[in-house]
Design an enzyme around this catalytic site. Structure first.
Site, PDB file in Angstrom:
ATOM      1  N   GLU A 121       0.797  -1.191  -0.176  1.00 25.91           N
ATOM      2  CA  GLU A 121      -0.066  -0.053   0.122  1.00 25.91           C
ATOM      3  C   GLU A 121       0.832   1.267  -0.080  1.00 25.91           C
ATOM      4  O   GLU A 121       2.026   1.176   0.538  1.00 25.91           O
ATOM      5  CB  GLU A 121      -0.881  -0.024   1.290  1.00 25.91           C
ATOM      6  CG  GLU A 121      -1.748   0.922   1.619  1.00 25.91           C
ATOM      7  CD  GLU A 121      -2.956   1.503   0.380  1.00 25.91           C
ATOM      8  OE1 GLU A 121      -2.346   1.617  -0.854  1.00 25.91           O
ATOM      9  OE2 GLU A 121      -3.721   1.590   0.856  1.00 25.91           O
ATOM     10  N   ASP A 122       0.414   2.367  -0.633  1.00 29.63           N
ATOM     11  CA  ASP A 122       1.010   3.609  -0.653  1.00 29.63           C
ATOM     12  C   ASP A 122       1.372   4.325   0.720  1.00 29.63           C
ATOM     13  O   ASP A 122       2.198   4.690   1.208  1.00 29.63           O
ATOM     14  CB  ASP A 122       0.672   4.643  -1.809  1.00 29.63           C
ATOM     15  CG  ASP A 122      -0.819   4.697  -1.533  1.00 29.63           C
ATOM     16  OD1 ASP A 122      -1.441   4.094  -0.976  1.00 29.63           O
ATOM     17  OD2 ASP A 122      -1.201   5.644  -2.539  1.00 29.63           O
ATOM     18  N   ASP A 125      -3.524   6.060   6.174  1.00 31.32           N
ATOM     19  CA  ASP A 125      -4.090   7.303   6.881  1.00 31.32           C
ATOM     20  C   ASP A 125      -5.211   7.203   7.870  1.00 31.32           C
ATOM     21  O   ASP A 125      -4.722   6.917   8.938  1.00 31.32           O
ATOM     22  CB  ASP A 125      -4.931   8.039   5.538  1.00 31.32           C
ATOM     23  CG  ASP A 125      -5.319   9.351   5.881  1.00 31.32           C
ATOM     24  OD1 ASP A 125      -4.369  10.369   6.204  1.00 31.32           O
ATOM     25  OD2 ASP A 125      -6.473   9.763   5.294  1.00 31.32           O
ATOM     26  N   PHE A 174      -1.056  16.777   3.067  1.00 24.91           N
ATOM     27  CA  PHE A 174      -1.661  15.917   1.855  1.00 24.91           C
ATOM     28  C   PHE A 174      -0.356  15.827   0.822  1.00 24.91           C
ATOM     29  O   PHE A 174       0.222  16.946   0.310  1.00 24.91           O
ATOM     30  CB  PHE A 174      -2.839  16.598   1.242  1.00 24.91           C
ATOM     31  CG  PHE A 174      -3.316  15.698  -0.101  1.00 24.91           C
ATOM     32  CD1 PHE A 174      -4.116  14.472   0.504  1.00 24.91           C
ATOM     33  CD2 PHE A 174      -3.137  15.660  -1.053  1.00 24.91           C
ATOM     34  CE1 PHE A 174      -4.668  13.536  -0.385  1.00 24.91           C
ATOM     35  CE2 PHE A 174      -3.678  14.825  -2.008  1.00 24.91           C
ATOM     36  CZ  PHE A 174      -4.408  13.781  -1.918  1.00 24.91           C
ATOM     37  N   ARG A 187       1.469  12.478  -9.787  1.00 26.29           N
ATOM     38  CA  ARG A 187       1.912  10.939  -9.794  1.00 26.29           C
ATOM     39  C   ARG A 187       3.457  10.915 -10.217  1.00 26.29           C
ATOM     40  O   ARG A 187       4.042  10.174  -9.557  1.00 26.29           O
ATOM     41  CB  ARG A 187       1.138  10.199 -10.537  1.00 26.29           C
ATOM     42  CG  ARG A 187      -0.087   9.636 -10.381  1.00 26.29           C
ATOM     43  CD  ARG A 187      -0.694   8.467 -11.108  1.00 26.29           C
ATOM     44  NE  ARG A 187      -1.944   8.275 -11.212  1.00 26.29           N
ATOM     45  CZ  ARG A 187      -2.848   7.948 -10.087  1.00 26.29           C
ATOM     46  NH1 ARG A 187      -2.021   7.364  -9.265  1.00 26.29           N
ATOM     47  NH2 ARG A 187      -4.214   7.914 -10.186  1.00 26.29           N
TER      48      ARG A 187
HETATM   49  P1  XMP Z   1      -7.277   5.150   4.718  1.00 21.65           P
HETATM   50  O1  XMP Z   1      -8.003   6.592   5.082  1.00 21.65           O
HETATM   51  O2  XMP Z   1      -8.202   4.577   4.074  1.00 21.65           O
HETATM   52  O3  XMP Z   1      -6.630   5.968   3.271  1.00 21.65           O
HETATM   53  O4  XMP Z   1      -6.232   4.755   5.453  1.00 21.65           O
HETATM   54  C1  XMP Z   1      -5.777   5.442   2.585  1.00 21.65           C
HETATM   55  C2  XMP Z   1      -5.940   5.601   1.199  1.00 21.65           C
HETATM   56  O5  XMP Z   1      -5.906   7.111   1.069  1.00 21.65           O
HETATM   57  C3  XMP Z   1      -5.152   7.671   0.018  1.00 21.65           C
HETATM   58  N1  XMP Z   1      -4.502   8.827   0.699  1.00 21.65           N
HETATM   59  C4  XMP Z   1      -3.657   9.569   0.113  1.00 21.65           C
HETATM   60  N2  XMP Z   1      -3.357   9.790  -1.407  1.00 21.65           N
HETATM   61  N3  XMP Z   1      -1.877  11.699  -0.566  1.00 21.65           N
HETATM   62  C5  XMP Z   1      -2.635  10.866  -1.583  1.00 21.65           C
HETATM   63  O6  XMP Z   1      -2.573  10.771  -2.809  1.00 21.65           O
HETATM   64  C6  XMP Z   1      -2.436  11.404   0.680  1.00 21.65           C
HETATM   65  O7  XMP Z   1      -1.701  12.465   1.441  1.00 21.65           O
HETATM   66  C7  XMP Z   1      -3.371  10.589   1.021  1.00 21.65           C
HETATM   67  N4  XMP Z   1      -3.454  10.012   2.329  1.00 21.65           N
HETATM   68  C8  XMP Z   1      -4.482   8.997   2.068  1.00 21.65           C
HETATM   69  C9  XMP Z   1      -4.235   6.753  -0.374  1.00 21.65           C
HETATM   70  O8  XMP Z   1      -4.815   6.036  -1.616  1.00 21.65           O
HETATM   71  C10 XMP Z   1      -4.412   5.456   0.646  1.00 21.65           C
HETATM   72  O9  XMP Z   1      -4.313   4.116  -0.112  1.00 21.65           O
HETATM   73 MG    MG Z   2      -3.437   3.523  -1.684  1.00 30.29          MG
END
Ligand code: XMP
Ligand code: MG
Length: 205
Positions: A121-122, A125, A174, A187
């Site tokens: 996962e990237d 959050d 962000f 990206r």
């Molecule tokens: P949750 O809240 O489910 O979120 O843990 C995870 C997904 O939300 C996206 N995400 C971001 N994408 N910049 C982004 O480009 C950010 O700062 C950011 N914060 C959350 C991301 O896809 C991740 O898988």
């Molecule tokens: Mg993601």
């Protein structure tokens, strides 16, 4: 496993190489390309020392994790045989806001049965996405499941999630670049950068 590297400062965008088109939209650079590269190699080494010579099934959470996934799995320090690669699509964000509702598509979860699975996962959050995806994988009886995540924003956590390999802990900003986007843009940036607030306030979701 090594602890993630904590990042607390932002480098001004004019101090590193950023395409001119993007400079005006960025508050700065949070994680420079070189540091990302080295840390990803370290995670590849750690995954290898734990799993070699066992086969792994690696699952990429699209879209944001694609770049991290490729760098991690095709890394010169990845010695564990990643014999299967799969992707799934998880969508929670609309523009800059997490909707809290996750839709998962594009993956046949029955493939994980009896496999050693690494989910990639990237960014972690609120934790909602990884919580939902890991629970769904576990229902299908993998031999084991581990999670590799490049970035963690712990201050935003709503649902606790266990991550086995984490690159960096970052502040509540962000971020874009290295595969992460805002409405499909940024990206391609090589560094992980912080987007200026005015960009997500003015741009249509
Ligand atoms: P949750 O809240 O489910 O979120 O843990 C995870 C997904 O939300 C996206 N995400 C971001 N994408 N910049 C982004 O480009 C950010 O700062 C950011 N914060 C959350 C991301 O896809 C991740 O898988
Ligand atoms: Mg993601």
């Amino acid at each position: 496993m090594s602890s993630p590297i904590e990042i607390n400062s932002i480098y001004p965008p004019d101090r590193l190489v950023i395409p001119g088109l993007y400079v005006k939209d960025l508050k700065g650079v949070l994680v420079p390309e070189g540091l990302i590269k080295d840390r990803v190699s370290k995670l590849a080494e750690e995954i290898s020392s734990k799993h070699y010579p066992n086969d792994l099934l690696a699952v990429c959470v699209l879209d944001g994790a694609m770049r991290f996934f490729v760098d991690l799995l095709y890394n010169e320090h990845m010695l564990a045989p990643v014999t299967e690669v799969e992707t799934l699509k998880a969508k929670s964000y609309e523009g800059k806001e997490s909707t809290g509702k996750i839709s998962i598509s594009g993956f046949d979860f029955s493939k994980v049965k009896d496999k050693r699975v690494i989910l990639v996962e990237d960014i972690l959050d609120t934790g909602t996405t990884l919580d939902k995806v890991t629970k769904e994988i576990l229902v299908h009886n993998p031999k084991c499941l581990e999670v590799a995540c490049l970035l963690d924003k712990p201050s935003r956590r709503v649902t606790p999630v266990n991550v086995d390999y984490c690159g960096f802990v970052i502040p509540n900003e962000f971020v874009v670049g290295f595969g992460l986007d805002f409405n499909g843009n940024y990206r391609g940036l090589k560094h992980i950068c912080v987007l200026k607030e005015e960009v997500y306030r003015t741009e249509k979701k």
